[in-house]
Structure formats: C-alpha cells, structure tokens
Design an enzyme around this catalytic site. Structure first.
Site, PDB file in Angstrom:
ATOM      1  N   ARG A  17     -56.459  18.017  54.954  1.00 24.85           N
ATOM      2  CA  ARG A  17     -55.098  17.732  55.427  1.00 24.85           C
ATOM      3  C   ARG A  17     -55.146  16.705  56.571  1.00 24.85           C
ATOM      4  O   ARG A  17     -54.897  15.526  56.369  1.00 24.85           O
ATOM      5  CB  ARG A  17     -54.405  19.032  55.863  1.00 24.85           C
ATOM      6  CG  ARG A  17     -52.886  18.920  55.960  1.00 24.85           C
ATOM      7  CD  ARG A  17     -52.396  18.371  57.280  1.00 24.85           C
ATOM      8  NE  ARG A  17     -52.791  19.195  58.411  1.00 24.85           N
ATOM      9  CZ  ARG A  17     -52.611  18.837  59.669  1.00 24.85           C
ATOM     10  NH1 ARG A  17     -52.022  17.694  59.961  1.00 24.85           N
ATOM     11  NH2 ARG A  17     -53.021  19.601  60.658  1.00 24.85           N
ATOM     12  N   HIS A  53     -57.433  23.108  68.342  1.00 29.17           N
ATOM     13  CA  HIS A  53     -57.520  21.993  67.382  1.00 29.17           C
ATOM     14  C   HIS A  53     -57.699  20.728  68.227  1.00 29.17           C
ATOM     15  O   HIS A  53     -56.765  20.275  68.877  1.00 29.17           O
ATOM     16  CB  HIS A  53     -56.199  21.988  66.603  1.00 29.17           C
ATOM     17  CG  HIS A  53     -55.972  20.840  65.672  1.00 29.17           C
ATOM     18  ND1 HIS A  53     -55.846  20.993  64.316  1.00 29.17           N
ATOM     19  CD2 HIS A  53     -55.789  19.513  65.903  1.00 29.17           C
ATOM     20  CE1 HIS A  53     -55.600  19.824  63.753  1.00 29.17           C
ATOM     21  NE2 HIS A  53     -55.569  18.900  64.690  1.00 29.17           N
ATOM     22  N   HIS A  97     -59.097  16.692  68.828  1.00 32.75           N
ATOM     23  CA  HIS A  97     -59.479  15.393  68.262  1.00 32.75           C
ATOM     24  C   HIS A  97     -60.480  14.749  69.211  1.00 32.75           C
ATOM     25  O   HIS A  97     -60.456  14.995  70.420  1.00 32.75           O
ATOM     26  CB  HIS A  97     -58.238  14.501  68.069  1.00 32.75           C
ATOM     27  CG  HIS A  97     -57.441  14.881  66.854  1.00 32.75           C
ATOM     28  ND1 HIS A  97     -57.430  14.121  65.711  1.00 32.75           N
ATOM     29  CD2 HIS A  97     -56.671  15.958  66.600  1.00 32.75           C
ATOM     30  CE1 HIS A  97     -56.665  14.711  64.803  1.00 32.75           C
ATOM     31  NE2 HIS A  97     -56.188  15.827  65.318  1.00 32.75           N
ATOM     32  N   CYS A 141     -53.162  11.378  62.822  1.00 29.65           N
ATOM     33  CA  CYS A 141     -51.774  11.683  62.446  1.00 29.65           C
ATOM     34  C   CYS A 141     -51.025  10.377  62.248  1.00 29.65           C
ATOM     35  O   CYS A 141     -51.031   9.518  63.134  1.00 29.65           O
ATOM     36  CB  CYS A 141     -51.105  12.516  63.534  1.00 29.65           C
ATOM     37  SG  CYS A 141     -49.349  12.775  63.208  1.00 29.65           S
ATOM     38  N   ASN A 171     -60.549  14.190  64.005  1.00 29.83           N
ATOM     39  CA  ASN A 171     -60.749  15.520  64.585  1.00 29.83           C
ATOM     40  C   ASN A 171     -62.199  15.659  65.008  1.00 29.83           C
ATOM     41  O   ASN A 171     -63.077  14.946  64.527  1.00 29.83           O
ATOM     42  CB  ASN A 171     -60.492  16.600  63.525  1.00 29.83           C
ATOM     43  CG  ASN A 171     -59.060  16.639  63.057  1.00 29.83           C
ATOM     44  OD1 ASN A 171     -58.600  15.715  62.414  1.00 29.83           O
ATOM     45  ND2 ASN A 171     -58.365  17.701  63.385  1.00 29.83           N
TER      46      ASN A 171
HETATM   47  N1  COA Z   1     -41.587  18.467  50.799  1.00 34.41           N
HETATM   48  C1  COA Z   1     -41.180  17.536  49.901  1.00 34.41           C
HETATM   49  N2  COA Z   1     -40.084  16.791  50.049  1.00 34.41           N
HETATM   50  C2  COA Z   1     -39.342  16.989  51.159  1.00 34.41           C
HETATM   51  C3  COA Z   1     -39.690  17.930  52.122  1.00 34.41           C
HETATM   52  C4  COA Z   1     -40.868  18.690  51.912  1.00 34.41           C
HETATM   53  N3  COA Z   1     -41.284  19.584  52.784  1.00 34.41           N
HETATM   54  N4  COA Z   1     -38.769  17.908  53.090  1.00 34.41           N
HETATM   55  C5  COA Z   1     -37.867  16.968  52.769  1.00 34.41           C
HETATM   56  N5  COA Z   1     -38.215  16.416  51.587  1.00 34.41           N
HETATM   57  C6  COA Z   1     -37.522  15.340  50.885  1.00 34.41           C
HETATM   58  C7  COA Z   1     -36.058  15.628  50.684  1.00 34.41           C
HETATM   59  O1  COA Z   1     -35.856  16.365  49.500  1.00 34.41           O
HETATM   60  C8  COA Z   1     -35.491  14.218  50.584  1.00 34.41           C
HETATM   61  O2  COA Z   1     -35.803  13.702  49.309  1.00 34.41           O
HETATM   62  P1  COA Z   1     -34.856  12.598  48.608  1.00 34.41           P
HETATM   63  O3  COA Z   1     -34.893  11.382  49.499  1.00 34.41           O
HETATM   64  O4  COA Z   1     -35.537  12.370  47.283  1.00 34.41           O
HETATM   65  O5  COA Z   1     -33.518  13.246  48.533  1.00 34.41           O
HETATM   66  C9  COA Z   1     -36.330  13.444  51.594  1.00 34.41           C
HETATM   67  O6  COA Z   1     -37.552  14.168  51.712  1.00 34.41           O
HETATM   68  C10 COA Z   1     -35.677  13.329  52.943  1.00 34.41           C
HETATM   69  O7  COA Z   1     -35.253  14.622  53.352  1.00 34.41           O
HETATM   70  P2  COA Z   1     -34.528  14.937  54.723  1.00 34.41           P
HETATM   71  O8  COA Z   1     -34.249  16.401  54.793  1.00 34.41           O
HETATM   72  O9  COA Z   1     -33.380  13.990  54.919  1.00 34.41           O
HETATM   73  O10 COA Z   1     -35.647  14.679  55.751  1.00 34.41           O
HETATM   74  P3  COA Z   1     -35.914  13.512  56.772  1.00 34.41           P
HETATM   75  O11 COA Z   1     -35.695  12.154  56.218  1.00 34.41           O
HETATM   76  O12 COA Z   1     -35.216  13.892  58.003  1.00 34.41           O
HETATM   77  O13 COA Z   1     -37.521  13.655  56.916  1.00 34.41           O
HETATM   78  C11 COA Z   1     -39.424  15.150  56.621  1.00 34.41           C
HETATM   79  C12 COA Z   1     -38.091  14.899  57.290  1.00 34.41           C
HETATM   80  C13 COA Z   1     -39.883  16.497  57.037  1.00 34.41           C
HETATM   81  C14 COA Z   1     -39.254  15.073  55.124  1.00 34.41           C
HETATM   82  C15 COA Z   1     -40.422  14.071  56.969  1.00 34.41           C
HETATM   83  O14 COA Z   1     -40.277  13.705  58.316  1.00 34.41           O
HETATM   84  C16 COA Z   1     -41.840  14.533  56.736  1.00 34.41           C
HETATM   85  O15 COA Z   1     -42.242  14.940  55.655  1.00 34.41           O
HETATM   86  N6  COA Z   1     -42.659  14.431  57.767  1.00 34.41           N
HETATM   87  C17 COA Z   1     -44.050  14.793  57.646  1.00 34.41           C
HETATM   88  C18 COA Z   1     -44.574  15.302  58.899  1.00 34.41           C
HETATM   89  C19 COA Z   1     -46.070  15.417  58.817  1.00 34.41           C
HETATM   90  O16 COA Z   1     -46.653  15.702  57.806  1.00 34.41           O
HETATM   91  N7  COA Z   1     -46.723  15.181  59.957  1.00 34.41           N
HETATM   92  C20 COA Z   1     -48.135  15.246  60.065  1.00 34.41           C
HETATM   93  C21 COA Z   1     -48.642  16.604  60.308  1.00 34.41           C
HETATM   94  S1  COA Z   1     -48.040  17.415  61.740  1.00 34.41           S
HETATM   95 ZN    ZN Z   2     -54.751  17.028  64.263  1.00 34.95          ZN
END
Ligand code: COA
Ligand code: ZN
Length: 305
Positions: free
Chosen positions: A13, A206, A208, A239, A248
């Site tokens: 991850r 955790h 890095h 990240c 990490n």
């Molecule tokens: N898994 C899959 N798809 C997801 C999701 C999830 N957990 N959460 C939201 N989505 C999809 C929604 O269905 C939407 O899809 P569409 O554009 O096809 O309709 C799209 O993502 C946007 O959704 P929304 O609720 O408007 O979210 P956002 O634009 O505010 O973005 C996250 C929020 C959470 C989706 C996004 O910021 C994200 O995935 N961040 C990842 C954070 C991460 O992994 N960080 C590193 C580790 S800490």
């Molecule tokens: Zn980390």
C-alpha cells in the site's frame, strides 16, 4: 520469555501508492505471495480509494481476494479513506481496515477533501460500523509530527485525536510520521504523554526514513514500550498527497534492529531477502534497506532467530 515485536508490512500500500510504475494486480499478488513467506505478522494489502485519485491501488479487491484464498495465516488489512471504501472492503471480505485522520486541516483537505472535523466524524461512523460488523479497525493519525503544509504539529492535537479514536473503538492507534520529520526525542516525548491515556499494546508507529531517522525513531518507540510497527519492504514508500514524503523505514532494517536487540519478530531473513529482491525487480526503484547488503551476505548469522 522473548519479547515480541509485530511487523505490519505496508509495502503493497504505502510502498506502491506513489510509484510512477504501476504494478499490475498479478504483480501485486506475486509480491503478496512472497511477503506471506517472510514471517511478518500482518500485511496491508492496498487501499480502497478512488482509482482516479490513486490509480496504483486499482484492483485492491482482487489482491485481497487472492490473499484471502491463499489462507496463509498472515493477518490482512486494507486502508479505507471513507465510507465508500469501507463498504467496498467489506464486500471483498476484508476483516481489518485502517482509517486515516491527519492532524492538520490542510493535510486532510489535500488527502481526502475533508476538514479534520469532517474526517473525524466519518471515521467515527466507520469505526462504529466496524465494531458492529466484527471488523477490526486501526486508526492512523497522519502527519503526527510535522505537516508539509502547516509545519510543526502540536503533540496535544495528536493525543486528543488519538484518544477520541480509541474511545470510539479503534483497536489500535497508529502514530504516522508521514513525511519522515520526527526525531527520537520528539517520538519519546509524544509517546510518554500518549501512553498515559492509551496502553502501549494499542499503539503502533509508522515511520518514514526521509531524513535517515526511521531506525532511531523505531528505537525510541521500542524504548517507550511500543511493540507494533509498520514497515515497508526495501524501504519503498511515499504519499502522493504529502510533498516530501519518501520511503517508509525498511522492513529488513527494523527486523534486523529487533533481531540484534533480542526481540522476536518471527521473520525468516532468507525469505525476506527474496522479497526485497522481488520488489526491486518489480518496481525498479526500491533501493533496499540499509541492512540489506549485510544481511544478504550474512544470512548464516541471523537464520533461526
Ligand atoms: N473507492 C472508490 N471510489 C471512490 C471512493 C472509494 N473509497 N470514494 C469516492 N470514490 C469515487 C466516487 O464514487 C466518485 O466517482 P465518480 O467521479 O465516478 O462519480 C469520485 O470518487 C469522487 O467522489 P467524491 O465523494 O466527490 O470524492 P472527492 O472528489 O471529494 O475525493 C476521495 C475524495 C476520498 C475519493 C479521494 O480524495 C481519494 O481517494 N483520496 C485518496 C487518499 C489516499 O489514498 N491517500 C493516501 C493514503 S493516506
Ligand atoms: Zn506512510
């Protein structure tokens, strides 16, 4: 009795989520198979995030299903950023999830498009659902020492978030130095106060290795009584939403520190070195931890530990 240290391998991850080369589901399954032979206590299999936000994690459901079918005995967990992620994880058979709250508003907005209050409320909902669903939940407090946007983080903020997450039912609180800005004295000071309110067996760290202090910070946490650590094979990691976050602390470095200091980790160093070789071949970027070279040439000295 030999004291135990539990290693949660996060290479699949944290290790892969910021790689410019995206590993296929098949390659990630192959890496899981090798990691499962190393003796680590648990493996973070990936994250149920939007594939638009983190394309490297697309297909985490398939990697999880593969790992579950292998029935290796290694505990499996996955990151869920929001309710949708939790539902997807549950539908794939996940029995242990990780929620993430950053200690600053700006980091929460960049990472998850929510305020700190918003992600805390969402996390409370997920934790309560997980408890009701019989799913184990770990709560991460990210950028626990320094935020790439807001600078130094007040330890009181980290402690306050941690206590609330623990009270809601998170089994473990993971103190995450997302950008590798901690030092051993800051780790000791934070843990001294945190552990007054939360027992050491419910806390993990955790780290890095951005500023080459990953191992020193691990030592400080060990001295404080923490026995659960996230590490990444070959020191891979970073990240995509936290500028400056590099790898990490390497699994092989922490395993070696523990082995030399008389802790048991269950690690098979020969299998671990094979996993380092595989992750180097698959990514082309993993350098291997600093202990890698010595370990590769002295396996006879650590076998059977
Ligand atoms: N898994 C899959 N798809 C997801 C999701 C999830 N957990 N959460 C939201 N989505 C999809 C929604 O269905 C939407 O899809 P569409 O554009 O096809 O309709 C799209 O993502 C946007 O959704 P929304 O609720 O408007 O979210 P956002 O634009 O505010 O973005 C996250 C929020 C959470 C989706 C996004 O910021 C994200 O995935 N961040 C990842 C954070 C991460 O992994 N960080 C590193 C580790 S800490
Ligand atoms: Zn980390």
């Amino acid at each position: 009795m030999i004291p135990q240290v539990h290693i949660n391998e996060v290479g699949l991850r944290d290790g892969l989520q910021a790689q410019s080369k995206h590993l296929s589901v098949e390659e990630r399954c192959r890496l899981f198979d090798q990691l499962a032979t190393t003796g680590v206590s648990s493996v973070e299999i990936g994250s149920f995030v939007s594939p638009k936000a983190v394309p490297q994690m697309a297909g985490t459901d398939q990697v999880l299903r593969h790992a579950l079918a292998k029935n290796t005995g290694v505990a499996l967990n996955a990151l869920v950023p929001n309710r949708k992620g939790y539902e997807l994880a549950l539908a794939s058979g996940c029995k242990e999830v990780n929620v993430v709250v950053s200690a600053t508003d700006t980091m929460n907005r960049k990472n998850i498009n929510m305020t700190t209050a918003g992600i805390m409320a969402a996390s409370q909902g997920i934790i309560e659902s997980a408890v009701a669903d019989g799913v184990k939940v770990n709560a991460y407090v990210a950028v626990a020492f320094e935020c790439p946007f807001e600078g130094a983080v007040d330890p009181e903020q980290v402690i306050s978030l941690s206590k609330r997450l623990a009270d809601w039912g998170a089994q473990r609180i993971v103190i995450a130095d997302t950008i590798g800005a901690a030092n051993p004295f800051a780790v000791e000071a934070l843990l001294r106060d945190l552990l007054l309110g939360i027992s050491a067996d419910r806390v993990a760290c955790h780290f890095h290795d951005t500023r080459a202090m990953g191992l020193a910070n691990t030592y400080a946490a060990l001295q404080s009584g923490v026995r659960h650590f996230d590490t990444s094979i070959g020191g891979l990691g970073g990240c995509p939403f936290a500028p400056g976050a590099s790898g990490n602390v390497a699994t092989e470095d922490v395993a070696m520190l523990c082995q030399q200091a008389g802790f048991s980790t269950g690690i098979d160093f020969s299998a671990l070195m094979a996993a380092v070789d595989l992750v180097k071949a698959l990514t082309g970027t993993a350098k291997g931890g600093r202990a890698h070279y010595w370990l590769s040439n002295h396996l006879d000295k650590v076998v059977g530990q």
